[in-house]
Write a protein that holds these residues in place. Structure first.
Motif, PDB file in Angstrom:
ATOM      1  N   THR A  49       2.723 -16.566   2.165  1.00 16.70           N
ATOM      2  CA  THR A  49       1.818 -15.685   2.725  1.00 16.70           C
ATOM      3  C   THR A  49       2.352 -14.100   2.483  1.00 16.70           C
ATOM      4  OG1 THR A  49       2.794 -15.514   4.851  1.00 16.70           O
ATOM      5  CG2 THR A  49       0.960 -16.911   4.660  1.00 16.70           C
ATOM      6  N   GLY A  50       1.219 -13.025   2.179  1.00 16.31           N
ATOM      7  CA  GLY A  50       1.407 -11.715   1.860  1.00 16.31           C
ATOM      8  C   GLY A  50       0.483 -10.867   2.385  1.00 16.31           C
ATOM      9  N   GLY A  51       0.633  -9.523   2.653  1.00 16.84           N
ATOM     10  CA  GLY A  51      -0.321  -8.944   3.368  1.00 16.84           C
ATOM     11  C   GLY A  51      -0.187  -7.416   3.058  1.00 16.84           C
ATOM     12  N   ASP A  52      -0.966  -6.605   3.823  1.00 13.32           N
ATOM     13  CA  ASP A  52      -1.000  -5.189   4.056  1.00 13.32           C
ATOM     14  C   ASP A  52       0.468  -4.697   4.047  1.00 13.32           C
ATOM     15  OD1 ASP A  52      -3.388  -5.310   3.366  1.00 13.32           O
ATOM     16  OD2 ASP A  52      -4.291  -4.530   5.021  1.00 13.32           O
ATOM     17  N   ASP A  53       1.477  -5.233   4.847  1.00 12.97           N
ATOM     18  CA  ASP A  53       2.816  -4.517   5.096  1.00 12.97           C
ATOM     19  C   ASP A  53       3.604  -4.656   3.767  1.00 12.97           C
ATOM     20  OD1 ASP A  53       3.172  -7.185   4.952  1.00 12.97           O
ATOM     21  OD2 ASP A  53       4.017  -7.599   6.930  1.00 12.97           O
TER      22      ASP A  53
ATOM     23  N   VAL B 139       5.742   0.294  -3.413  1.00 10.71           N
ATOM     24  CA  VAL B 139       5.599  -0.468  -2.373  1.00 10.71           C
ATOM     25  C   VAL B 139       4.299  -0.652  -2.042  1.00 10.71           C
ATOM     26  CG1 VAL B 139       6.026  -1.174   0.111  1.00 10.71           C
ATOM     27  CG2 VAL B 139       7.984  -0.031  -1.496  1.00 10.71           C
ATOM     28  N   ALA B 140       3.610  -1.787  -2.187  1.00 14.08           N
ATOM     29  CA  ALA B 140       1.924  -1.616  -2.092  1.00 14.08           C
ATOM     30  C   ALA B 140       1.840  -3.255  -1.411  1.00 14.08           C
ATOM     31  CB  ALA B 140       1.448  -1.790  -3.356  1.00 14.08           C
ATOM     32  N   PRO B 141       0.419  -3.292  -0.726  1.00  9.81           N
ATOM     33  CA  PRO B 141       0.172  -4.557  -0.301  1.00  9.81           C
ATOM     34  C   PRO B 141       0.223  -5.471  -1.224  1.00  9.81           C
ATOM     35  CG  PRO B 141      -1.362  -2.709   0.412  1.00  9.81           C
ATOM     36  CD  PRO B 141      -0.617  -2.390  -0.534  1.00  9.81           C
ATOM     37  N   VAL B 142       0.406  -6.635  -0.534  1.00 11.33           N
ATOM     38  CA  VAL B 142       0.381  -7.876  -1.503  1.00 11.33           C
ATOM     39  C   VAL B 142      -0.992  -8.655  -1.454  1.00 11.33           C
ATOM     40  CG1 VAL B 142       1.395 -10.224  -1.682  1.00 11.33           C
ATOM     41  CG2 VAL B 142       2.809  -8.358  -0.991  1.00 11.33           C
ATOM     42  N   THR B 143      -1.793  -8.810  -2.327  1.00 11.04           N
ATOM     43  CA  THR B 143      -2.965  -8.851  -2.679  1.00 11.04           C
ATOM     44  C   THR B 143      -3.272 -10.429  -3.425  1.00 11.04           C
ATOM     45  OG1 THR B 143      -3.265  -7.460  -4.497  1.00 11.04           O
ATOM     46  CG2 THR B 143      -3.923  -6.522  -2.396  1.00 11.04           C
ATOM     47  N   ALA B 144      -2.005 -10.824  -3.888  1.00 12.87           N
ATOM     48  CA  ALA B 144      -2.442 -12.229  -4.736  1.00 12.87           C
ATOM     49  C   ALA B 144      -1.094 -13.028  -4.707  1.00 12.87           C
ATOM     50  CB  ALA B 144      -2.818 -11.964  -6.147  1.00 12.87           C
ATOM     51  N   LEU B 145      -1.156 -14.190  -4.539  1.00 11.71           N
ATOM     52  CA  LEU B 145       0.330 -15.178  -4.716  1.00 11.71           C
ATOM     53  C   LEU B 145      -0.262 -16.350  -5.517  1.00 11.71           C
ATOM     54  CD1 LEU B 145       1.115 -14.956  -0.705  1.00 11.71           C
ATOM     55  CD2 LEU B 145       2.397 -14.042  -2.665  1.00 11.71           C
TER      56      LEU B 145
END
Length: 1109
Positions: free
Chosen positions: A308-312, A20-26
């Motif tokens: 959208t994606g992020g640090d969570d 489980v890691a931050p989402v950094t690209a979409l």
């Protein structure tokens, strides 16, 4: 996944099994949404929102960008370039994302410089923007080779880039710099920048270029978004300018991503908001729901979806919805000055006038209709309640006031009403309560009168005639100043009634629906004649007072006095076998029935700033809707999406108001300025869809494995508990099959960060009080503001749920040092404790709940930032957590504690404790005496005592030159103890101790038999260490290296090193798993800015040393 080869045979190579890691690209590729999370790419089908596939793409870097090849015909595989750091890979997305295949040789390639941007060029090649301002055309097929390269100078340090053009002649690079400028070059003439766009006051973090419109959007750490008119970036018209069209301010933190939807920008910021801007620089729509900062943004041209994606670690899909005007209520022009308002469906508003008259507003006709005239010769009516009947077209209404009379009627025929005399005084409370198993057309009504008496009536609707009322029970509320009920519910178990009162208490009463105990009463309003005959006649108004003597006045079986404070209980709801209560204290509580007693399982504060919770509504799709007030706004908050579905300015909840929702529309009515205001909106499909569940909004500071739950038809599911800087702890299931985490429960009782966790247990299948399959454990969580919380966790298999595991949380006890100090006598003579004290580490003392102790107390050791080591005692049955002993020996921040139990051959036990501080020292304590003394004192004082002194440590060892960040102790077969520690300076220290028990005068002694140190074992802080075997150690560091060490006579030898993908590592936890064939595997979980689970085989044990000849 192994980043380093083993140094000797039989190395324990670790491999990643879940992340489980931050989402950094979409990126959107056809009907598939691709998300870069750590080194992996996950695919989701946009048509159904389901996860389609997942693949590890890069080796030692996180995916920072995904770029799909444009113009691919439908049905064909879409090629996607993935890049991050110095690595580049190309994927082929096939069959709706179910298959993610590697292209161009399969493995990711290291290109020698950081890749800032990639773009598909002519001939299926890739145009790349590299670190240092280099532009290149790269042939990724085959072995990979550079076709053309050019270095663009004169810009300074780059922070982001955008490419335009497909051929080398028209290829252009726009780069955002750390100085706040946007610099544009042409690849064919890259000696000097072609243009500079100035205006940002901070580093430019993201760029987006729309070639068709000649627009360039930039996002900066100065919290602004700017839109530039730049024309064709790669055109040959000489030095072009660039005018700034828009400057958009609205984010509360740095803006991390930007995209263009037509001529308007869309941005995502570290404040967790995704803002869509209008043509004037204002916010057209704000989207919130993530638990942390946003890092990635993607738009789907067809359909207008936004992702959208992020640090969570979450991914959310926002579907287009028609633009709605700001929430505003319309004045209805009530014919009388309203005293109370009530919605009888989303299209009908009831208004009770100050004189007692009742009128209805029909939204379809847009006019008021009189329902009842003012009461003649009676006290004013002031209490109104309505219950919808099956079908929704009709409703039963109850109206009461200061004369103690109750009027019952169907809203469709108010003339046929039953008038009942309930009390000799005013009716204080009136509410309808759903009762399981009641016949159609019947509803339960509860009315409160003077002196705390509450009546239960069953009211039956009879079309065309007056309703029939039967008195079913009488109850007595506990004495208090405001002695009336506010809400009630019948639990599905039957025979019981739960109600909340104005004092904030929750009450449990016995009840029976037996006809033999009921007293029937019907009547006619105002003595009029009913044309249907049954209730006709000139009989006087009936009274329930004459029937009350036939029923006993029941006292409560269970009372939770003042559970929600002095402001009252607002609702009671039964759902899923539990009872939920809400109040004006901003919290809701989950309870269960234990026999005939109410037991509070946990308190939950759904969102910050919600001071008043009115009601909980469980949606059919599994969402929990929270109705309440935030300041002077009425809000409907979604627990699943974490956003306000409605926010209506109304002036606060202390006025009369009513909310109603249906599949077709939603309405909110309230009284303001002597009129009835109505807010109404047609129901719309949910705009937000959660594709990947959020975990934590900030770094994960601690993790513990609860155990594995066996689920029929599924693989064993690992259950973990995590604590975070976002002030929450989370119980989650981590699946090796999907490589994703599913939250089971969130614990939000902490007011500051959660830095330490400890488990007492877990207990496995077959334990008393739990099912045949499942886990039961006590969880201690601690962190900032010197706060400790204790929970009982019960996890069992649930094949019907998404995670196949269900978790029940029972809040057991809590402790705060400031509250403990406030209860002290003569505290004005003492130095007040530091309110900023933090608990850095926790350890449960093993063996303290055995039969040797008179009461089943459990003890917990805590390392504190104020230089103390503290010991707490927990009595779970009484729900008490007390401070029992402490010592300020270290005189500096204590970072780690570890408790262990020594047992002699004769059965004599010693409770030992090791503490480590910021000066690199280890202190060893014998706390057997303080624990025994504390147990006696707690038993005598019934849970209250003055803290004892731990005394002096038995042994102190200077292991490191600076702070000890990791500590672990393991007992050997010979009864000795291996103590391993890791430090800020990257070193590892291992010592071997022997415990000697002397006479009473001598006491316990510790002998240091062996010391081994490995300086510079890691390149950064060692924040995790475990002794797997007496000859095997595992260490992890902030340098993202997981190393297995062999402990031998000559010191520590490195066996293998594995690169993991969790930055800023905070902690690790390890456990052993025996495979079916008898093979032993070691597993570990790492936490930091993400969560990763790894597994490796155990190397063979070394042969025993040969005996001397």
């Amino acid at each position: 996944m192994s980043g380093g080869a083993g140094r000797s045979g039989g190395a324990a190579k670790m491999e990643s099994v879940a992340l489980v890691a931050p989402v950094t690209a979409l990126e959107v590729a056809g009907d598939v949404l691709l998300a870069g999370t750590g080194p992996e790419v996950a695919a989701f089908r946009l048509s159904g929102g389901a996860a389609a596939g997942r693949r590890i793409v890069l080796r030692e870097a996180s995916v920072q960008g995904l770029r799909a090849e444009p113009g691919v015909p439908g049905g064909a595989a879409v090629r996607v370039a993935a890049f991050g750091g110095r690595w580049l890979a190309v994927l082929a997305v096939r069959r709706g994302g179910e298959r993610l295949a590697a292209c161009g040789g399969g493995a990711a390639r290291e290109v020698g410089a950081r890749v800032w941007e990639a773009r598909w060029a002519a001939g299926g090649r890739l145009a790349l923007a590299l670190g240092g301002g280099t532009v290149a055309i790269y042939e990724w097929r085959g072995g990979g080779r550079w076709l053309r390269r050019a270095s663009c100078g004169g810009a300074g340090a780059l922070r982001c880039a955008a490419l335009a053009g497909t051929g080398w002649g028209r290829l252009a690079l726009a780069a955002g710099t750390a100085a706040g400028a946007v610099v544009v070059w042409r690849a064919a003439a890259a000696a000097a920048p072609r243009r500079r766009l100035l205006g940002h006051r901070g580093a430019v973090l993201a760029l987006c270029y729309a070639a068709a419109r000649g627009l360039l959007a930039s996002a900066s750490e100065d919290r602004s978004v700017r839109l530039w008119a730049v024309g064709e970036l790669g055109g040959g018209d000489g030095d072009g300018g660039g005018s700034c069209l828009l400057v958009c301010y609205g984010h509360g933190a740095r803006v991390a991503a930007v995209a263009l939807r037509g001529p308007c920008p869309v941005s995502a910021g570290e404040d967790g908001a995704c803002l869509e801007w209008d043509g004037g620089g204002g916010v057209r729509r704000a989207r919130r729901g993530h638990r942390g900062a946003l890092r990635a943004l993607a738009l789907r041209p067809a359909g207008g979806c936004l992702a959208t994606g992020g640090d969570d670690g979450g991914v959310r899909l926002w579907r287009p919805r028609r633009a709605a005007p700001p929430a505003a209520a319309a004045a209805l022009g009530a014919p009388v000055r309203p005293r109370a308002v009530l919605l009888a469906g989303p299209r009908r508003v009831l208004a009770l006038g100050e004189a007692g008259g009742l009128a209805a507003y029909e939204a379809a006709a847009g006019r008021w209709v009189p329902v009842l005239p003012p009461a003649a010769g009676a006290g004013p009516r002031g209490v109104l309640a309505a219950a919808p009947l099956p079908g929704g077209a009709e409703a039963l209404c109850a109206l009461a006031g200061g004369d103690g009379r109750l009027l019952l009627f169907a809203l469709g025929r108010p003339g046929a009403a039953a008038a009942l005399g309930l009390f000799e005084g005013a009716v204080r409370g009136l509410s309808w309560a759903p009762r399981p198993g009641q016949p159609p057309g019947t509803a339960a009504l509860l009315a409160s009168g003077p002196d705390g008496e509450m009546l239960w009536l069953d009211v039956t609707h009879r079309p065309g005639r007056a309703p029939r009322a039967r008195l079913m029970g009488r109850y007595l509320l506990p004495p208090c100043k405001q002695r009336w009920h506010t809400c009630a519910a019948f639990p599905p178990q039957g025979g019981l009634l739960v109600c909340g009162d104005r004092r904030g208490s929750l009450l449990l009463f016995p009840c029976s629906s037996s006809p033999g105990r009921a007293a029937e009463s019907t009547g006619i309003a105002n003595g009029s004649t009913d044309p249907d005959g049954e209730d006709s006649g000139g009989e006087s108004e009936p009274s329930c007072l004459s029937h009350r003597g036939a029923l006993p006045l029941e006292a409560p079986l269970s009372v939770l006095f003042g559970l929600h404070g002095k402001t009252g209980v607002t609702s009671v709801t039964c759902h899923g076998g539990y009872i939920y209560s809400t109040g004006r204290d901003g919290c809701y509580r989950q309870l269960r029935l234990q026999g005939q007693q109410l037991e509070v399982l946990r308190k939950h504060r759904p969102c910050k700033g919600l001071q008043w919770i009115e009601e909980l509504r469980f949606a059919p799709d599994g969402d929990l809707l929270v109705l309440g007030f935030h300041a002077d706004n009425f809000v409907v908050w979604s627990s699943r999406t974490g956003e306000n579905l409605h926010c209506i300015p109304c002036g606060g909840g202390h006025r009369s108001w009513s909310y109603c929702s249906s599949p077709s529309a939603e309405a909110f009515a309230f009284v303001k300025s002597g009129d009835v205001m109505l807010y109404r909106r047609e129901a719309e499909p949910c705009e937000q869809q959660v594709l990947l569940a959020s975990l934590h909004g900030r770094e994960i500071a601690c993790v513990r494995r609860l155990g594995a739950v066996e689920v029929p038809g599924h693989a064993a599911v690992n259950v973990f508990v995590t604590g975070s800087e976002d002030t929450t702890a989370c119980v989650l299931a981590l699946s090796e099959r999907s490589r994703a985490a599913v939250p089971l429960a969130r614990l939000s009782d902490h007011i500051s960060s959660v830095r330490a966790l400890a488990l007492a247990g877990p207990a496995g299948p077959g334990d008393e009080g739990f099912g045949e399959e499942g886990l039961s454990a006590l969880l201690f969580s601690a962190g900032g503001r010197a706060q400790i919380e204790c929970y009982r966790l019960l996890c069992a298999g649930d094949p019907a749920s998404e995670s196949a595991v269900a978790c029940q949380v029972v809040h057991v006890a809590s402790h705060r040092l400031d509250e403990h100090w406030e209860r002290k006598k003569n505290r004005h003579k003492l130095v007040k404790m530091d309110p900023e004290t933090r608990y850095m580490s926790l350890s449960v003392l093993p063996g303290t709940s055995s039969e040797q102790l008179p009461t089943p107390w459990k003890f917990l050791a805590a390392a504190c930032s104020d230089g103390s080591v503290r010991v707490f005692g927990l009595l779970e049955a009484a729900r008490k957590l007390a401070l029992v002993a402490e010592s300020f020996h270290h005189q500096r921040c204590v970072l780690k504690v570890e408790a262990f139990l020594h047992t002699q051959a004769g059965g004599e036990r010693r409770h030992l404790l090791c503490s480590a501080a910021t000066d690199g020292s280890l202190a060893f304590w014998d706390i057997t005496g303080p624990v025994a003394d504390a147990t006696d004192a707690l038993h005598r004082a019934e849970g209250e005592m003055q803290p004892l002194a731990l005394g002096a440590p038995l042994l102190s060892v200077t292991a490191h030159s600076c702070g000890v960040n990791s500590l672990h102790i393991r007992e050997t077969l010979e009864g000795r103890y291996l103590v391993a520690s890791g430090s800020d300076d990257g070193s590892i220290h291992v010592c071997l101790l022997e415990v000697a028990l002397g006479e009473a005068a001598a006491g316990t002694r510790l002998h240091l038999l062996e010391r081994v140190a490995r300086p510079c074992a890691h390149a950064a802080h060692v924040t995790g260490i475990r002794v797997l075997r007496p000859d095997l150690l595992l260490s992890a560091s902030v340098d993202q290296r997981l190393t297995v060490w062999r402990r031998g006579p000559g010191g520590l030898d490195e066996l293998s090193t594995t690169f993991f993908h969790v930055p800023d590592l905070a902690e690790l936890d390890c456990w052993e798993v025996a495979e079916a064939g008898g093979e032993l595997r070691y597993c570990c979980v790492l936490c930091g800015r993400g969560l990763e689970m790894l597994r490796g085989t155990a190397p063979p044990e070394p042969p025993p040393p040969e005996a001397p000849q």
